[in-house]
Structures are given as C-alpha cells and as structure tokens.
Design a protein around this motif. Structure first.
Motif, PDB file in Angstrom:
ATOM      1  N   UNK A 157      61.396 -73.808   5.282  1.00 35.54           N
ATOM      2  CA  UNK A 157      62.721 -73.468   5.828  1.00 35.54           C
ATOM      3  C   UNK A 157      62.564 -72.909   7.238  1.00 35.54           C
ATOM      4  N   UNK A 158      61.593 -72.004   7.376  1.00 38.29           N
ATOM      5  CA  UNK A 158      61.377 -71.390   8.688  1.00 38.29           C
ATOM      6  C   UNK A 158      61.038 -72.445   9.729  1.00 38.29           C
ATOM      7  N   UNK A 159      60.242 -73.424   9.320  1.00 36.25           N
ATOM      8  CA  UNK A 159      59.826 -74.454  10.271  1.00 36.25           C
ATOM      9  C   UNK A 159      60.966 -75.413  10.590  1.00 36.25           C
ATOM     10  N   UNK A 160      61.825 -75.678   9.611  1.00 34.13           N
ATOM     11  CA  UNK A 160      63.017 -76.490   9.906  1.00 34.13           C
ATOM     12  C   UNK A 160      63.865 -75.760  10.937  1.00 34.13           C
ATOM     13  N   UNK A 161      63.984 -74.441  10.725  1.00 33.79           N
ATOM     14  CA  UNK A 161      64.757 -73.652  11.682  1.00 33.79           C
ATOM     15  C   UNK A 161      64.046 -73.625  13.049  1.00 33.79           C
ATOM     16  N   UNK A 162      62.722 -73.409  13.028  1.00 32.75           N
ATOM     17  CA  UNK A 162      61.971 -73.353  14.294  1.00 32.75           C
ATOM     18  C   UNK A 162      62.141 -74.668  15.054  1.00 32.75           C
ATOM     19  N   UNK A 163      62.157 -75.779  14.322  1.00 31.93           N
ATOM     20  CA  UNK A 163      62.350 -77.072  14.984  1.00 31.93           C
ATOM     21  C   UNK A 163      63.696 -77.100  15.702  1.00 31.93           C
ATOM     22  N   UNK A 164      64.750 -76.646  15.013  1.00 30.69           N
ATOM     23  CA  UNK A 164      66.074 -76.673  15.654  1.00 30.69           C
ATOM     24  C   UNK A 164      66.131 -75.700  16.836  1.00 30.69           C
ATOM     25  N   UNK A 212      69.999 -66.206  22.745  1.00 28.31           N
ATOM     26  CA  UNK A 212      70.898 -67.333  23.019  1.00 28.31           C
ATOM     27  C   UNK A 212      70.434 -68.599  22.289  1.00 28.31           C
ATOM     28  N   UNK A 213      69.117 -68.830  22.300  1.00 24.34           N
ATOM     29  CA  UNK A 213      68.567 -69.991  21.597  1.00 24.34           C
ATOM     30  C   UNK A 213      68.717 -69.839  20.077  1.00 24.34           C
ATOM     31  N   UNK A 214      68.496 -68.619  19.585  1.00 22.70           N
ATOM     32  CA  UNK A 214      68.655 -68.369  18.151  1.00 22.70           C
ATOM     33  C   UNK A 214      70.109 -68.639  17.756  1.00 22.70           C
ATOM     34  N   UNK A 215      71.022 -68.120  18.561  1.00 20.00           N
ATOM     35  CA  UNK A 215      72.449 -68.309  18.289  1.00 20.00           C
ATOM     36  C   UNK A 215      72.778 -69.806  18.234  1.00 20.00           C
ATOM     37  N   UNK A 270      66.511 -66.403   7.714  1.00 21.82           N
ATOM     38  CA  UNK A 270      65.568 -67.439   8.142  1.00 21.82           C
ATOM     39  C   UNK A 270      64.552 -66.895   9.134  1.00 21.82           C
ATOM     40  N   UNK A 271      65.003 -66.010  10.029  1.00 23.88           N
ATOM     41  CA  UNK A 271      64.073 -65.516  11.046  1.00 23.88           C
ATOM     42  C   UNK A 271      63.174 -64.414  10.497  1.00 23.88           C
ATOM     43  N   UNK A 290      55.288 -68.595  17.025  1.00 24.50           N
ATOM     44  CA  UNK A 290      55.975 -67.486  16.361  1.00 24.50           C
ATOM     45  C   UNK A 290      57.053 -66.895  17.251  1.00 24.50           C
ATOM     46  N   UNK A 291      58.153 -66.590  16.599  1.00 22.11           N
ATOM     47  CA  UNK A 291      59.300 -66.058  17.319  1.00 22.11           C
ATOM     48  C   UNK A 291      59.362 -64.542  17.230  1.00 22.11           C
ATOM     49  N   UNK A 292      58.405 -63.918  16.505  1.00 22.72           N
ATOM     50  CA  UNK A 292      58.391 -62.458  16.407  1.00 22.72           C
ATOM     51  C   UNK A 292      57.075 -61.916  16.927  1.00 22.72           C
ATOM     52  N   UNK A 293      57.079 -61.309  18.095  1.00 24.18           N
ATOM     53  CA  UNK A 293      55.841 -60.637  18.519  1.00 24.18           C
ATOM     54  C   UNK A 293      55.406 -59.643  17.436  1.00 24.18           C
TER      55      UNK A 293
END
Length: 204
Positions: A100-107, A67-70, A92-93, A187-190
C-alpha cells in the motif's frame, strides 16, 4: 455531544476507516471532532493541510513535500480532502502495508499523474524531501546521496533506467520490494522525524 449528522462521524465511514487503517474508533472520533473544528465545512484545503503538516515538522520546511502529499491523496482532484481522504493519508504515510505504501509512493512520485515516473519527477520529490532534512542530518549522509541530484541519480541507477526512460508502477513496486536500499532512498520520513513521532505516541 455531536448527535447531529454534521457533528458526528457516520457509522459507515467509521467502520470503513477501522477496517482500512490501524486507528481505533476512539482515535477516529477524536480526530473527527478536531477536524470539524479546524474545517467546519468538512473539507480541508491545500493550505490547511500544509499548516497541519508543518506542525509535525517544526524544524524544517515541509511545504513542497506537503503539497505533493496533498496532490497524491486528493483522489478526485477537487483541491480539498474530506475526512476519509485525510485519515487514509495519515495512515498510508505512517503505517500502511508495504505494498500500500509503495502504491502511494508511486502516486507521490508520479507528479504529472500520467501513470509513469521520469527521472525529473524523482528529483522533484527528492528535492522536497531534502527541505525537511536538517543541515545537521545532511552532513551525515553518504557522499553519493548528500544532495537531491546525487540521491535522485542513485535511485534511478538502482532502477536500471537511462536518463530519458520511464518507470511503471509495477516496476517501481517490484524493484523497491526487492531492494531495501531503494526503499531507504525514497523514504518520505527522515529518521529523526520518525523518532519524534514515536516519542509523541509514547508520551502524548
């Protein structure tokens, strides 16, 4: 096959996605066909996104995280993703450049979209990440990060912030690039999931 405008991927979008992601034209076309099959109207809803995401994480509960990724990729906040938003989300994920990944992680961590991250928002995302880590893997985490609360505390400590401080995007990216520990903790990926996805790439 798929010569009609609705059935094939436009040349412009194909070129743009090839430029901005690591995916080949063949991969993008194949994905587009399956995307159209799943979403005939060309848009994917939050629920559809969650169920697709769940296939990547069969042994866990990725609903809150998905849901957060969406939310972070629904650029125009209309409650759906088009094919372009969807592919950029996948890229991005999984394979974006560090910045780029960190810009996305921030959002992702900026849950309310106000341009700054609070400690509570960090905890909310970390709680969603923990739902995707198997109890077995949690057992192997260090004592100071084996619960969402402890991990959020540790992340916030690395950023050097007080409980009610806010974190800007610039600070978030700068500190995370300078400290691999922060990167690991947000990190968003275990790790196990990464291994599983790598296996899938090697043995499709």
């Amino acid at each position: 096959m798929g010569n009609s405008k609705s059935g094939s991927l436009s040349k412009d979008i194909l070129e743009e996605l090839q430029l901005n992601t690591k995916f080949t034209a063949e991969e993008l076309r194949a994905w587009y066909q399956s995307f159209r099959k799943e979403c005939p109207n060309g848009r994917i809803t939050r629920q559809q996104f969650q169920s697709i995401y769940a296939k990547f994480f069969p042994d866990s509960d990725p609903k809150a995280y998905a849901e957060h990724v969406f939310r972070s990729f629904d650029a125009n906040s209309d409650g759906t993703l088009d094919f372009k938003e969807y592919v950029i989300a996948l890229h991005m994920t999984s394979a974006g450049k560090p910045n780029q990944k960190l810009e996305w992680a921030f959002s992702l961590y900026d849950v309310d979209g106000n341009g700054a991250i609070s400690k509570n928002e960090v905890l909310e995302i970390v709680m969603a990440i923990f739902k995707m880590i198997s109890p077995e893997d949690v057992k192997h985490l260090p004592d100071d990060e084996n619960t969402p609360e402890k991990r959020a505390e540790k992340i916030w400590g690395f950023f050097g912030k007080k409980d009610d401080d806010k974190l800007t995007e610039e600070e978030f990216i700068e500190r995370t690039l300078a400290n691999k520990e922060i990167l690991r903790l947000i990190q968003f990926e275990p790790q196990k999931v990464k291994e599983r996805l790598n296996e899938k790439e090697k043995n499709p």
